[in-house]
Scaffold this active site. Structure first.
Site, mmCIF file in Angstrom:
data_model
loop_
_atom_site.group_PDB
_atom_site.id
_atom_site.type_symbol
_atom_site.label_atom_id
_atom_site.label_comp_id
_atom_site.label_asym_id
_atom_site.label_seq_id
_atom_site.Cartn_x
_atom_site.Cartn_y
_atom_site.Cartn_z
ATOM 1 N N GLU A 24 -9.618 -8.237 18.640
ATOM 2 C CA GLU A 24 -9.818 -6.792 18.605
ATOM 3 C C GLU A 24 -9.065 -6.116 19.740
ATOM 4 O O GLU A 24 -8.421 -5.095 19.556
ATOM 5 C CB GLU A 24 -11.310 -6.474 18.704
ATOM 6 C CG GLU A 24 -11.598 -4.976 18.776
ATOM 7 C CD GLU A 24 -12.997 -4.688 19.287
ATOM 8 O OE1 GLU A 24 -13.408 -3.527 19.221
ATOM 9 O OE2 GLU A 24 -13.660 -5.623 19.761
ATOM 10 N N GLU B 162 9.453 -4.783 9.892
ATOM 11 C CA GLU B 162 9.307 -4.890 8.435
ATOM 12 C C GLU B 162 10.366 -4.063 7.710
ATOM 13 O O GLU B 162 11.000 -4.538 6.755
ATOM 14 C CB GLU B 162 7.914 -4.429 7.982
ATOM 15 C CG GLU B 162 6.776 -5.166 8.645
ATOM 16 C CD GLU B 162 6.177 -4.383 9.783
ATOM 17 O OE1 GLU B 162 4.949 -4.346 9.895
ATOM 18 O OE2 GLU B 162 6.955 -3.803 10.569
ATOM 19 N N CYS C 212 2.758 -0.354 8.774
ATOM 20 C CA CYS C 212 2.401 1.057 8.814
ATOM 21 C C CYS C 212 2.756 1.679 7.464
ATOM 22 O O CYS C 212 3.276 1.017 6.569
ATOM 23 C CB CYS C 212 3.137 1.762 9.948
ATOM 24 S SG CYS C 212 4.937 1.841 9.714
ATOM 25 N N CYS D 225 6.627 1.488 6.648
ATOM 26 C CA CYS D 225 7.072 0.127 6.345
ATOM 27 C C CYS D 225 6.526 -0.336 5.001
ATOM 28 O O CYS D 225 7.221 -1.008 4.232
ATOM 29 C CB CYS D 225 6.634 -0.827 7.452
ATOM 30 S SG CYS D 225 7.537 -0.609 9.011
#
Length: 233
Positions: free
Chosen positions: A62, A98, A126, A129
């Protein structure tokens, strides 16, 4: 993809655990500081990732401060047993790995016949991408894509959730990395860190042989698998 969001608790108040603790130890602080001081650069392409970079950027925890770049390892399989390996990485002020892969690298392998592509990515794509990935798959029906990611990027945002559903609808097999995936990437894409000794000669760090999973790797992977299943449902 500068940051990965801090996940909210699920119904059991569980979030991906960070065995590093929320207060990063001094060693990780130094590592993050070193990463943050790196100058901006364009997308870098190569064949092997330094071990320390892999262990830091691909960690499915996290706590994500300092993980401000995306690493993408790819395997491309064409007819007659042709297999190509490589990786790309980006910096937060530059193009994303990406988009660079699906816009610039992959098209070089699409001259003829079906192509099988597997990408191991430190963070899910995102919105922009994801759009590039979906366009590539819609345009090239002979591409079979598996996207295997370590962490989900801002998965609570509606636009991100829609973008992930979009690439799945376009034909991408999307899933989270497991310990077996980490081991595969370690064996095929990672190189030991090289340091200089007192004489200025390069030498390999002796402790970097086999891949050693962190304590909560599988638990965090299962957590993200649940979230991804909810998104794609």
């Amino acid at each position: 993809m500068a940051q990965v969001n801090k996940a909210k608790p699920n119904k059991n108040n569980e979030v991906p655990k960070d065995s590093e603790n929320s207060e990063a130890p001094a060693e990780e602080d130094a590592e993050k500081k070193q990463l943050e001081e790196l100058p901006p650069f364009e997308v870098v392409e190569g064949s092997r990732i330094p071990a320390s970079s892999f262990m830091f950027q691909f960690k499915n925890v996290e706590y994500s401060s300092g993980r401000n770049k995306t690493l993408l390892c790819y395997t491309i399989e064409r007819g007659e047993g042709q297999v190509f390996h490589g990786y790309l990485e980006d910096e937060h002020v530059s193009a994303h790995a990406e988009e660079a892969f699906f816009s610039n690298v992959l098209p070089q392998f699409l001259t003829s016949g079906p192509v099988g592509v597997t990408c191991y990515v430190s963070s899910s794509p995102c919105v922009n991408c994801a759009a590039s990935i979906a366009r590539c798959l819609r345009k090239n029906k002979t591409v079979k894509l598996r996207l295997v990611v370590a962490r989900l990027f801002q998965w609570e945002e509606s636009e991100i959730r829609g973008a992930l559903r979009g690439i799945s609808t376009a034909g991408c097999q999307l899933r989270m990395m497991t310990s077996a995936d980490y081991l595969y990437v370690w064996q095929n894409f990672v190189e030991p860190d090289i340091v200089l000794n007192e004489e200025g000669e390069s030498e390999q760090k002796s402790e970097q042989g086999a891949f050693i999973p962190w304590e909560d790797l599988e638990e965090n992977s299962r957590y993200y698998e649940e979230k991804l299943a909810e998104i794609l449902r």
